[in-house]
Scaffold this active site. Structure first.
Site, short mmCIF file in Angstrom:
data_model
loop_
_atom_site.label_atom_id
_atom_site.label_comp_id
_atom_site.label_asym_id
_atom_site.label_seq_id
_atom_site.Cartn_x
_atom_site.Cartn_y
_atom_site.Cartn_z
N ARG A 167 0.85 -1.21 0.00
CA ARG A 167 0.00 0.00 0.00
C ARG A 167 0.88 1.26 0.00
O ARG A 167 0.61 2.25 -0.66
CB ARG A 167 -0.93 0.04 1.23
CG ARG A 167 -1.89 -1.12 1.38
CD ARG A 167 -3.10 -1.01 0.45
NE ARG A 167 -2.74 -1.09 -0.95
CZ ARG A 167 -2.38 -2.22 -1.58
NH1 ARG A 167 -2.32 -3.36 -0.95
NH2 ARG A 167 -2.06 -2.20 -2.85
N VAL A 211 -5.84 6.61 4.90
CA VAL A 211 -4.49 6.42 5.41
C VAL A 211 -3.45 6.87 4.37
O VAL A 211 -2.25 6.75 4.61
CB VAL A 211 -4.28 4.93 5.80
CG1 VAL A 211 -5.19 4.58 6.98
CG2 VAL A 211 -4.55 3.98 4.64
N HIS A 266 -7.86 6.94 11.15
CA HIS A 266 -7.54 5.50 11.12
C HIS A 266 -6.06 5.24 10.87
O HIS A 266 -5.69 4.15 10.42
CB HIS A 266 -8.40 4.80 10.05
CG HIS A 266 -9.86 4.83 10.38
ND1 HIS A 266 -10.86 4.64 9.45
CD2 HIS A 266 -10.49 5.02 11.56
CE1 HIS A 266 -12.04 4.72 10.04
NE2 HIS A 266 -11.85 4.96 11.31
P1 NAD Z 1 -15.59 2.76 1.43
O1 NAD Z 1 -14.69 2.09 0.48
O2 NAD Z 1 -16.37 1.95 2.40
O3 NAD Z 1 -16.65 3.63 0.62
C1 NAD Z 1 -16.24 4.44 -0.46
C2 NAD Z 1 -17.35 5.46 -0.75
O4 NAD Z 1 -16.85 6.39 -1.67
C3 NAD Z 1 -18.62 4.85 -1.36
O5 NAD Z 1 -19.73 5.37 -0.65
C4 NAD Z 1 -18.61 5.37 -2.81
O6 NAD Z 1 -19.91 5.70 -3.31
C5 NAD Z 1 -17.80 6.64 -2.69
N1 NAD Z 1 -17.05 6.97 -3.90
C6 NAD Z 1 -16.37 6.14 -4.75
N2 NAD Z 1 -15.79 6.87 -5.73
C7 NAD Z 1 -16.08 8.16 -5.50
C8 NAD Z 1 -15.77 9.39 -6.14
N3 NAD Z 1 -15.02 9.43 -7.25
N4 NAD Z 1 -16.24 10.55 -5.61
C9 NAD Z 1 -17.02 10.55 -4.49
N5 NAD Z 1 -17.35 9.41 -3.83
C10 NAD Z 1 -16.89 8.25 -4.33
O7 NAD Z 1 -14.72 3.85 2.18
P2 NAD Z 1 -14.72 4.38 3.68
O8 NAD Z 1 -16.12 4.65 4.11
O9 NAD Z 1 -13.71 5.46 3.72
O10 NAD Z 1 -14.22 3.15 4.57
C11 NAD Z 1 -13.08 2.47 4.20
C12 NAD Z 1 -12.06 2.25 5.30
O11 NAD Z 1 -10.90 1.73 4.65
C13 NAD Z 1 -11.59 3.50 5.98
O12 NAD Z 1 -11.60 3.27 7.33
C14 NAD Z 1 -10.15 3.76 5.49
O13 NAD Z 1 -9.26 3.86 6.59
C15 NAD Z 1 -9.75 2.52 4.73
N6 NAD Z 1 -9.29 2.76 3.32
C16 NAD Z 1 -8.53 3.85 3.05
C17 NAD Z 1 -8.12 4.13 1.74
C18 NAD Z 1 -7.26 5.35 1.48
O14 NAD Z 1 -6.55 5.80 2.37
N7 NAD Z 1 -7.31 5.95 0.28
C19 NAD Z 1 -8.49 3.28 0.71
C20 NAD Z 1 -9.28 2.14 1.02
C21 NAD Z 1 -9.66 1.90 2.34
#
Ligand code: NAD
Ligand code: ZN
Length: 235
Positions: free
Chosen positions: A56, A90, A108
């Site tokens: 990651r 993260v 987180h």
């Molecule tokens: P999730 O994956 O559960 O939900 C993603 C949400 O984003 C969905 O509701 C979806 O409709 C929306 N979405 C997708 N593409 C989008 C866009 N282009 N514009 C606007 N909205 C969009 O994510 P979560 O609720 O953040 O929970 C995931 C957990 O996993 C968190 O606790 C986090 O710590 C971790 N996580 C982090 C990352 C990161 O740091 N980028 C990535 C994956 C997971």
């Protein structure tokens, strides 16, 4: 006192090429969530867990912030006291867009850090693999681990979330499915609320929000930013 709370999730980073969580059927980058981000997996599955977070870290190295990150950073710099920015992410895309570390709260944890399992000291590892950095804490000799809150573990920074929820009058939710944090409840606590996701989520009651945008964050953010500025100017 922050009158506005911006709370983001994986969706805001999706357009920068970082996979979300739920959008892939409970798999994150082809791994079962129970195997690599659940309490205890460092004891039962240590090598795979470390390798997963090494990957990651490597993955985010070249990822670039998008327009949504950039506009939020601009807003925070224009209204430093009035706006609080908290993220479940993260990754380091807000930081790459110019946010200083004390301007954002990673609820987180943060991929670019390791934490000592004994004394909780934090070490900056940047994009390196854990084994190439160090396995033991230089202060107390205990093992190091990714500074990530796994499912089933305590999230100390939720104290800041509670404080900001109590203070704010407008909450802005971007890119979270609401499975981890009950954002419907947060909207009910707050005078005004905005929700922006790509699509409806079964874990969110969108009728509780003042405004709802089902759109890409980069398409919705300009209007959301205008709403926030109008809100702050009217106070
Ligand atoms: P999730 O994956 O559960 O939900 C993603 C949400 O984003 C969905 O509701 C979806 O409709 C929306 N979405 C997708 N593409 C989008 C866009 N282009 N514009 C606007 N909205 C969009 O994510 P979560 O609720 O953040 O929970 C995931 C957990 O996993 C968190 O606790 C986090 O710590 C971790 N996580 C982090 C990352 C990161 O740091 N980028 C990535 C994956 C997971
Ligand atoms: Zn230590």
């Amino acid at each position: 006192m922050s009158k506005v709370l911006i709370l983001t999730g994986a969706g805001i980073s999706a357009e920068s090429g970082i996979s979300t969580f739920r959008d892939s059927d409970g798999l994150w980058e082809n791994h079962r969530i129970e195997d690599v981000c659940t309490a205890g997996c460092l004891d039962t599955n240590e090598e795979a867990t470390k390798k997963f977070y090494d990957a990651r870290r490597e993955d985010i190295k070249d990822k670039k912030p998008n327009y949504a990150h950039q506009l939020i950073v601009e807003l925070k710099q224009k209204y430093p006291q009035e706006i609080a920015v908290l993220t479940q992410n993260v990754d380091d895309l807000f930081e790459k867009a110019g946010m200083k570390s004390d301007e954002i709260v990673h609820l987180h944890g943060f991929l670019k850090e390791l934490r000592c399992r004994g004394c909780d000291e934090i070490f900056d590892i940047a994009y390196k693999a854990q084994d190439s950095f160090a396995n033991l804490c230089e202060s107390c000799g205990s093992q190091l681990r990714p500074n990530i809150v796994f499912f089933g573990e305590a999230a100390p920074k939720y104290q800041i979330l509670t404080q900001k929820l109590n203070e704010c009058e407008l909450i802005v939710i971007i890119g979270t499915s609401g499975n981890v944090l009950d954002v419907t409840y947060f909207a009910q606590l707050t005078d005004k609320s905005i929700l922006n996701n790509l699509e409806k989520s079964s874990a969110i009651d969108d009728s509780c929000f003042t405004k709802v945008y089902y759109a890409k964050a980069t398409d919705a953010i300009a209007e959301i930013a205008e709403y926030i500025e109008d809100f702050l100017e009217e106070l």
